[in-house]
Design an enzyme around this catalytic site. Structure first.
Site, mmCIF file in Angstrom:
data_model
loop_
_atom_site.group_PDB
_atom_site.id
_atom_site.type_symbol
_atom_site.label_atom_id
_atom_site.label_comp_id
_atom_site.label_asym_id
_atom_site.label_seq_id
_atom_site.Cartn_x
_atom_site.Cartn_y
_atom_site.Cartn_z
ATOM 1 N N HIS A 37 48.314 37.615 76.466
ATOM 2 C CA HIS A 37 47.801 36.341 75.933
ATOM 3 C C HIS A 37 48.457 35.130 76.599
ATOM 4 C CE1 HIS A 37 45.342 34.129 73.265
ATOM 5 N NE2 HIS A 37 45.355 34.987 72.268
ATOM 6 N N ASN A 58 26.858 43.466 80.088
ATOM 7 C CA ASN A 58 25.880 44.496 80.436
ATOM 8 C C ASN A 58 26.150 44.922 81.872
ATOM 9 O OD1 ASN A 58 23.649 45.947 81.233
ATOM 10 N ND2 ASN A 58 22.141 44.527 80.404
#
Length: 471
Positions: free
Chosen positions: A159, A404
């Site tokens: 992070h 995708n």
């Protein structure tokens, strides 16, 4: 039927780096990169072979892995920070070393079908299985083939390198290159956007939101009551229930006209804050107060009037790093119980207003500078002894459909944020189907989770294979 006992076997682990060589260089961390622990995310896909037959493609697992690795190496050319590592510079400050050292890429096999995975309980089904531990560099990716032919792509990010917004930019770019599409957004590493001012200035309110770790009392070892253990669960909330909560949070005059409009996130957060408070017994728990915070992205707040707005807006839209603040409110448990949802939503709206200005984020940058880059933490995470605390971080704008890799959108996705702190963490996300429902990842103390599930409102429903249309 969920399958509790299944194994995930690692078949191969290697290091993936950018496809093009790059000059080794340093990239400084900004003043906003120093606050948060690692975070994971996973995407679950139906059998790509079946999907590919519908679109006249020939995909097998080996070819799937090749597509993912090839496009990853291409993506790292633009997102080179993910191919580096964090080290200390000569001044003892953490910095990116952009050396194209790469990161861990893992291939695995799970002897379970997608429909048998208990997504409701990720501690049992996800942790240590599908979302990898970061061992090399600042990123780890695992691609797991399931017994049914389904695929799970799990990622763990440091992070300090990227907030969720930046990680999402990377994920979308990766999927675009996997489909041989041009990048819709290039990342910006222009740290000058977040340079401190000279002289610096920050409002006293920043001192309430963040605290240097060195000023905190030492952690005491303690034997936790089983009900104080932190656990993870994943729920769904239907779109009509979200709209109902928003309606209850809005204020109307006698004619029914709205005169204070609360967002869906504010309404959701107010409901969660109130529902947990309603189950707290002050006499037995000893809790008088309850803190609640919401993560705010500062990219849209930092546009300056002194520069070309269009150019800076474009740079900030693609800014890669951390631009976050965590404002929070603290109220008496009894007030949260007795007051209306509208009242609680107003409290949420008021503490969020603190972080909705350019000056707030400029002040936060100056605050870190004034504290000499000392490791700091959001105050709401550091105040666990005085009562419960929960933080909400929304991913409602993440385009899950875009992840995708040539074989259709994910059937399910979720962030995974299991950390050791006792402050709760809640992440609402859009369902990939796009029907208005929310997927909600929760990492809370066990007794808080039990209160949520015992609520007669039944807003939070466990995610099941049947709900995800996997059966």
């Amino acid at each position: 039927m969920c399958k509790k006992d299944f194994n995930v076997k690692v078949n191969k682990s290697e290091v993936v780096a950018a496809v093009l060589p790059m000059q080794e260089h340093w990239l400084p961390l900004s003043n906003l990169d120093l606050f948060l622990p690692p975070v994971g995310v996973m995407f679950c896909y139906l059998n790509p072979i079946i999907v590919s037959e519908k679109i006249n493609m020939n995909l097998e697992f080996n070819s799937i892995v090749k597509i993912l690795k090839t496009s990853l190496a291409e993506t790292l050319v633009s997102y080179y920070a993910f191919s580096g590592e964090i080290v200390e510079n000569s001044a003892g400050e953490p910095e990116f070393l952009c050396n194209n050292g790469g990161f861990s890429f893992i291939e695995a096999f799970g002897d379970v079908e997608l429909k048998e995975i208990n997504f409701y309980n990720p501690d049992e089904s996800i942790e240590g299985k599908f979302v990898p531990k970061k061992k090399h560099g600042v990123l780890a990716i695992q691609v797991t083939q399931l017994k049914c032919g389904g695929i799970i792509v799990g990622c763990t990010f440091d992070h300090r390198v990227a907030d969720a917004y930046s990680a999402n930019l990377f994920l979308v770019s990766w999927s675009e290159l996997a489909q041989c599409k041009p990048l819709s957004q290039f990342p910006s590493f222009r740290r000058s956007t977040l340079f401190p001012r000279h002289p610096g200035y920050y409002d006293d309110s920043i001192d309430d939101l963040y605290v240097p770790v060195s000023t905190l009392p030492p952690m005491k070892s303690e034997i936790l009551n089983p009900n104080d253990q932190v656990i993870s669960r994943i729920y769904y909330v239907t779109g009509d229930k979200i709209e109902h909560l928003q309606s209850l949070s809005n204020c109307h005059d006698k004619k029914g006209t709205k005169y204070s409009q609360r967002s869906k996130l504010e309404s959701f957060s107010a409901f969660l804050w109130k529902i947990v408070a309603c189950g707290i017994n002050k006499e037995t728990s000893g809790f008088n107060n309850f803190r609640f915070g919401i993560v705010v992205d500062g990219r849209t707040r930092l546009i300056s009037n002194n520069v070309d707005v269009n150019n800076q807006d474009k740079s900030l839209k693609g800014y890669f790093g951390n631009v976050l603040s965590i404002p929070f409110g603290e109220k008496k448990v009894e007030d949260l119980k007795e007051k209306s949802l509208h009242w609680v939503a107003n409290v949420v709206h008021e503490f969020l207003d603190i972080a909705k200005t350019q000056e707030h984020f400029l002040g936060l940058i100056d605050w870190v500078e004034a504290h000499c880059y000392k490791l700091s933490i959001a105050t709401i995470y550091a105040m666990n002894g005085g009562g419960p605390a929960v933080v909400v971080s929304s991913e409602q704008h993440f385009p899950a459909k875009k992840i995708n890799f040539e074989w259709d959108q994910p059937a399910f996705w979720s962030y995974h944020f299991p950390w050791a702190g006792k402050a709760g963490y809640v992440m609402p996300m859009p369902r990939p189907k796009g029907n208005g429902d929310w997927i909600v990842y929760m990492h809370l103390v066990k007794w808080q989770m039990e209160l949520i599930e015992a609520s007669p409102s039944h807003v939070f429903e466990p995610v099941t294979a049947n709900y995800l249309n996997l059966i």
